[in-house]
Write a protein that holds these residues in place. Structure first.
Motif, PDB file in Angstrom:
ATOM      1  N   LEU A   1     -36.866  -5.868 -25.625  1.00  0.00           N
ATOM      2  CA  LEU A   1     -37.341  -5.724 -24.245  1.00  0.00           C
ATOM      3  C   LEU A   1     -36.199  -5.848 -23.240  1.00  0.00           C
ATOM      4  CD1 LEU A   1     -40.674  -7.747 -24.445  1.00  0.00           C
ATOM      5  CD2 LEU A   1     -40.447  -5.308 -23.939  1.00  0.00           C
ATOM      6  N   LEU A   2     -35.284  -6.769 -23.481  1.00  0.00           N
ATOM      7  CA  LEU A   2     -34.158  -6.937 -22.566  1.00  0.00           C
ATOM      8  C   LEU A   2     -33.210  -5.735 -22.650  1.00  0.00           C
ATOM      9  CD1 LEU A   2     -33.469 -10.747 -23.050  1.00  0.00           C
ATOM     10  CD2 LEU A   2     -34.340  -9.620 -20.989  1.00  0.00           C
ATOM     11  N   LEU A   3     -33.008  -5.224 -23.853  1.00  0.00           N
ATOM     12  CA  LEU A   3     -32.154  -4.044 -23.997  1.00  0.00           C
ATOM     13  C   LEU A   3     -32.785  -2.840 -23.304  1.00  0.00           C
ATOM     14  CD1 LEU A   3     -29.579  -2.838 -25.183  1.00  0.00           C
ATOM     15  CD2 LEU A   3     -30.872  -2.331 -27.276  1.00  0.00           C
ATOM     16  N   ALA A   4     -34.084  -2.669 -23.464  1.00  0.00           N
ATOM     17  CA  ALA A   4     -34.771  -1.560 -22.804  1.00  0.00           C
ATOM     18  C   ALA A   4     -34.668  -1.694 -21.287  1.00  0.00           C
ATOM     19  CB  ALA A   4     -36.233  -1.524 -23.245  1.00  0.00           C
ATOM     20  N   HIS A   5     -34.799  -2.918 -20.784  1.00  0.00           N
ATOM     21  CA  HIS A   5     -34.687  -3.147 -19.345  1.00  0.00           C
ATOM     22  C   HIS A   5     -33.302  -2.753 -18.842  1.00  0.00           C
ATOM     23  CE1 HIS A   5     -35.509  -5.024 -15.467  1.00  0.00           C
ATOM     24  NE2 HIS A   5     -34.361  -5.678 -15.570  1.00  0.00           N
TER      25      HIS A   5
ATOM     26  N   GLY B   1     -32.814   1.003 -18.947  1.00  0.00           N
ATOM     27  CA  GLY B   1     -33.705   1.781 -18.084  1.00  0.00           C
ATOM     28  C   GLY B   1     -34.657   2.662 -18.855  1.00  0.00           C
ATOM     29  N   THR B   2     -35.152   2.143 -19.979  1.00  0.00           N
ATOM     30  CA  THR B   2     -36.065   2.922 -20.803  1.00  0.00           C
ATOM     31  C   THR B   2     -37.147   2.001 -21.346  1.00  0.00           C
ATOM     32  OG1 THR B   2     -36.209   4.496 -22.645  1.00  0.00           O
ATOM     33  CG2 THR B   2     -34.728   2.609 -22.931  1.00  0.00           C
ATOM     34  N   SER B   3     -38.024   2.532 -22.173  1.00  0.00           N
ATOM     35  CA  SER B   3     -39.019   1.722 -22.857  1.00  0.00           C
ATOM     36  C   SER B   3     -38.464   1.280 -24.200  1.00  0.00           C
ATOM     37  CB  SER B   3     -40.289   2.540 -23.068  1.00  0.00           C
ATOM     38  OG  SER B   3     -40.021   3.631 -23.943  1.00  0.00           O
ATOM     39  N   VAL B   4     -39.165   0.336 -24.841  1.00  0.00           N
ATOM     40  CA  VAL B   4     -38.729  -0.081 -26.177  1.00  0.00           C
ATOM     41  C   VAL B   4     -38.732   1.115 -27.119  1.00  0.00           C
ATOM     42  CG1 VAL B   4     -39.324  -1.508 -28.172  1.00  0.00           C
ATOM     43  CG2 VAL B   4     -39.439  -2.476 -25.867  1.00  0.00           C
TER      44      VAL B   4
ATOM     45  N   GLY C   1     -38.191   4.105 -26.314  1.00  0.00           N
ATOM     46  CA  GLY C   1     -37.101   4.993 -25.931  1.00  0.00           C
ATOM     47  C   GLY C   1     -35.735   4.534 -26.394  1.00  0.00           C
ATOM     48  N   LEU C   2     -35.654   3.316 -26.949  1.00  0.00           N
ATOM     49  CA  LEU C   2     -34.351   2.813 -27.406  1.00  0.00           C
ATOM     50  C   LEU C   2     -33.776   3.648 -28.547  1.00  0.00           C
ATOM     51  CD1 LEU C   2     -34.906  -1.061 -27.333  1.00  0.00           C
ATOM     52  CD2 LEU C   2     -33.429   0.300 -25.821  1.00  0.00           C
ATOM     53  N   VAL C   3     -34.620   4.402 -29.246  1.00  0.00           N
ATOM     54  CA  VAL C   3     -34.100   5.232 -30.345  1.00  0.00           C
ATOM     55  C   VAL C   3     -33.141   6.300 -29.836  1.00  0.00           C
ATOM     56  CG1 VAL C   3     -36.102   4.850 -31.825  1.00  0.00           C
ATOM     57  CG2 VAL C   3     -36.105   6.774 -30.221  1.00  0.00           C
ATOM     58  N   THR C   4     -33.213   6.608 -28.549  1.00  0.00           N
ATOM     59  CA  THR C   4     -32.324   7.631 -27.986  1.00  0.00           C
ATOM     60  C   THR C   4     -31.097   7.026 -27.324  1.00  0.00           C
ATOM     61  OG1 THR C   4     -33.445   7.649 -25.827  1.00  0.00           O
ATOM     62  CG2 THR C   4     -34.337   9.087 -27.557  1.00  0.00           C
ATOM     63  N   VAL C   5     -31.001   5.686 -27.311  1.00  0.00           N
ATOM     64  CA  VAL C   5     -29.867   5.013 -26.664  1.00  0.00           C
ATOM     65  C   VAL C   5     -28.824   4.685 -27.729  1.00  0.00           C
ATOM     66  CG1 VAL C   5     -29.120   3.034 -25.299  1.00  0.00           C
ATOM     67  CG2 VAL C   5     -31.380   4.050 -24.891  1.00  0.00           C
ATOM     68  N   ASP C   6     -27.696   5.352 -27.653  1.00  0.00           N
ATOM     69  CA  ASP C   6     -26.632   5.126 -28.640  1.00  0.00           C
ATOM     70  C   ASP C   6     -25.604   4.112 -28.164  1.00  0.00           C
ATOM     71  OD1 ASP C   6     -27.676   6.950 -30.502  1.00  0.00           O
ATOM     72  OD2 ASP C   6     -26.770   8.628 -29.402  1.00  0.00           O
ATOM     73  N   GLU C   7     -25.176   4.251 -26.919  1.00  0.00           N
ATOM     74  CA  GLU C   7     -24.123   3.397 -26.389  1.00  0.00           C
ATOM     75  C   GLU C   7     -24.554   2.764 -25.073  1.00  0.00           C
ATOM     76  OE1 GLU C   7     -21.309   2.797 -27.964  1.00  0.00           O
ATOM     77  OE2 GLU C   7     -21.596   4.266 -29.578  1.00  0.00           O
ATOM     78  N   LEU C   8     -24.009   1.592 -24.787  1.00  0.00           N
ATOM     79  CA  LEU C   8     -24.168   0.961 -23.482  1.00  0.00           C
ATOM     80  C   LEU C   8     -22.875   1.107 -22.701  1.00  0.00           C
ATOM     81  CD1 LEU C   8     -25.908  -2.430 -24.419  1.00  0.00           C
ATOM     82  CD2 LEU C   8     -26.993  -0.283 -23.726  1.00  0.00           C
ATOM     83  N   THR C   9     -22.984   1.278 -21.400  1.00  0.00           N
ATOM     84  CA  THR C   9     -21.783   1.250 -20.580  1.00  0.00           C
ATOM     85  C   THR C   9     -21.243  -0.172 -20.557  1.00  0.00           C
ATOM     86  OG1 THR C   9     -22.943   0.708 -18.525  1.00  0.00           O
ATOM     87  CG2 THR C   9     -22.787   3.055 -19.115  1.00  0.00           C
TER      88      THR C   9
ATOM     89  N   LEU D   1     -38.634 -14.860 -20.478  1.00  0.00           N
ATOM     90  CA  LEU D   1     -38.297 -13.438 -20.442  1.00  0.00           C
ATOM     91  C   LEU D   1     -38.738 -12.804 -19.128  1.00  0.00           C
ATOM     92  CD1 LEU D   1     -37.425 -10.869 -22.182  1.00  0.00           C
ATOM     93  CD2 LEU D   1     -39.866 -10.621 -22.620  1.00  0.00           C
ATOM     94  N   GLN D   2     -39.920 -13.194 -18.650  1.00  0.00           N
ATOM     95  CA  GLN D   2     -40.461 -12.592 -17.429  1.00  0.00           C
ATOM     96  C   GLN D   2     -39.617 -12.928 -16.205  1.00  0.00           C
ATOM     97  OE1 GLN D   2     -42.040 -14.494 -19.620  1.00  0.00           O
ATOM     98  NE2 GLN D   2     -43.950 -13.515 -20.301  1.00  0.00           N
ATOM     99  N   HIS D   3     -39.009 -14.113 -16.182  1.00  0.00           N
ATOM    100  CA  HIS D   3     -38.120 -14.469 -15.074  1.00  0.00           C
ATOM    101  C   HIS D   3     -36.847 -13.633 -15.122  1.00  0.00           C
ATOM    102  CE1 HIS D   3     -39.769 -18.736 -13.955  1.00  0.00           C
ATOM    103  NE2 HIS D   3     -40.714 -17.808 -14.004  1.00  0.00           N
ATOM    104  N   ILE D   4     -36.365 -13.393 -16.309  1.00  0.00           N
ATOM    105  CA  ILE D   4     -35.122 -12.631 -16.463  1.00  0.00           C
ATOM    106  C   ILE D   4     -35.329 -11.183 -16.026  1.00  0.00           C
ATOM    107  CG2 ILE D   4     -33.367 -11.853 -18.100  1.00  0.00           C
ATOM    108  CD1 ILE D   4     -34.100 -14.357 -19.792  1.00  0.00           C
ATOM    109  N   ILE D   5     -36.429 -10.598 -16.475  1.00  0.00           N
ATOM    110  CA  ILE D   5     -36.741  -9.223 -16.099  1.00  0.00           C
ATOM    111  C   ILE D   5     -37.233  -9.143 -14.660  1.00  0.00           C
ATOM    112  CG2 ILE D   5     -38.309  -7.290 -16.591  1.00  0.00           C
ATOM    113  CD1 ILE D   5     -38.110  -8.005 -19.540  1.00  0.00           C
TER     114      ILE D   5
END
Length: 288
Positions: free
Chosen positions: A28-32, A35-38, A40-48, A68-72
Motif C-alpha cells: 500500500l505504501l509503495l502504491a501510494h 501513484g497507482t493501485s496495489v 497497478g504495481l505490476v507495471t512499476v519497474d523502477e522508482l525515481t 498506515l492511515q496517518h502516513i498515507i
C-alpha cells in the motif's frame, strides 16, 4: 534496487518490527508513492530517486508503528475517502457493517433524518449522506480536534452532500444536545473500550483516548447516551450502537432497562464478532 526489491526489503523490515500485516502495508505504501493501485504495481519497474527516498521515510514511520492511515493521510470508509491524522479516531472497516444496516434502515424512508453520535472524522455521517442524498444528517462530536477533521472532510464532499449535513459540538450524554430534532435513525460508534484492555501500539499511541475508552466497563458513554437516543428518535425510529466484543449484553440490558425500546438485537460483523446492537423506539413511557 528496482520496485520489487524495495517492496521485498520493506516487507522484511516491517515483519521484523512486528507490524501485523507487513506485506499489505509495504504494498500500500509503495502504491501510494508510485501513484497507482496495489494491482497497478505490476507495471512499476523502477522508482525515481525521490520516490525511493519517500518510500524509505514512510517505511521507517511504519516500522515505528505509526498507523498506515496517518502516513498515507486518508482512509476509505464505504464509498467515501476520509482524511485522517493525529487527534481523530481512524475509522475501521468493521464499522461498515453498521453503515450497511443504517442504509437498509432508511431505505424505505422518503426523506430520512439521521443522527450520528460521536461522529469523529464523520465516517458514518458522511457515508450515509453520500449514499442517500435526500437525507438530512446531524453529526455530533464533543472534542475540538475531531471536529476540525470532520469539518475538513465535510468540505471535501460535493455540495449536494455537504449542504445536507449539520455538524454540532456537544456531549451525547446530554439529552438536550440536539433539542427539537427528531430522527428516523440514530447511529453511534462511541468510546467503548474498557480501560484495562490491551491494545496495539498503533491504537494506544495514536488514536485519541477520548475516542477509545468508555470507563472501567466500557459503558460510561453508552449508558448515559441511551436517554439522548430515546429523546431523538421518533416512535418506530431505529438505533444502532457499536460496542466492545465484551459488552454486547450490557448494551442490550441498558436499552431494555430504559423501557422505551423494543426489537433489541445483537448484530455481528463479517468476522462473526458481536459488533453492534440495534433497537426500535417504542411508544412506551420510560419505566419509573
Amino acid at each position: 534496487m528496482n520496485a520489487r526489491e524495495h517492496r521485498r526489503a520493506a516487507r522484511a523490515e516491517l515483519a521484523a518490527a512486528g507490524v501485523p500485516s507487513p506485506d499489505v502495508d509495504a504494498a500500500l505504501l509503495l502504491a501510494h508513492v508510485a501513484g497507482t493501485s496495489v494491482g497497478g504495481l505490476v507495471t512499476v519497474d523502477e522508482l525515481t530517486g525521490e520516490q525511493a527516498d519517500t518510500y524509505r521515510a514512510m517505511i521507517d514511520r511504519r516500522r515505528a508503528r505509526e498507523p498506515l492511515q496517518h502516513i498515507i493521510g486518508h482512509v476509505q470508509f464505504g464509498m467515501v475517502d476520509l482524511e485522517v491524522g493525529p487527534g481523530v479516531f481512524i475509522p475501521r472497516m468493521e464499522t461498515e457493517a453498521l453503515l450497511s444496516w443504517a442504509l437498509e434502515a432508511i431505505a424505505d424512508v422518503a426523506e430520512p433524518v439521521v443522527v450520528d453520535l460521536c461522529s469523529g472524522s464523520g465516517a458514518l455521517a458522511l457515508s450515509i449522506a453520500d449514499a442517500r442524498r435526500n437525507a438530512v444528517v446531524h453529526a455530533v462530536e464533543i472534542a475540538d480536534e475531531p471536529l476540525r477533521w470532520l469539518q475538513r472532510n465535510l468540505s471535501r464532499m460535493p455540495d449536494q452532500v455537504a449542504d445536507r449535513v449539520e455538524v454540532h459540538q456537544g456531549d451525547v450524554r446530554d439529552p438536550a444536545v440536539l433539542a427539537g430534532i427528531r430522527a428516523d435513525v440514530v447511529v453511534a460508534n462511541p468510546p467503548y473500550i474498557p480501560e484495562t484492555a490491551e491494545l496495539p501500539v498503533e491504537v494506544i499511541d495514536h488514536d485519541p483516548p477520548l475516542a477509545l475508552f468508555g470507563g472501567a466497563d466500557g459503558m460510561s458513554v453508552i449508558g448515559p447516551m441511551i436517554a439522548t437516543v430515546a429523546q431523538l428518535l421518533e416512535a418506530g425510529g431505529k438505533v444502532a450502537i457499536e460496542h466492545d466484543d465484551s459488552t454486547g449484553q450490557a448494551v442490550i440490558e441498558v436499552l431494555t432497562a430504559d423501557g422505551r425500546f423494543g426489537s433489541i438485537v445483537q448484530n455481528h460483523d463479517l468476522a462473526g464478532r458481536p459488533r453492534f446492537v440495534t433497537a426500535t423506539r417504542t411508544t412506551t413511557s420510560r419505566r419509573i
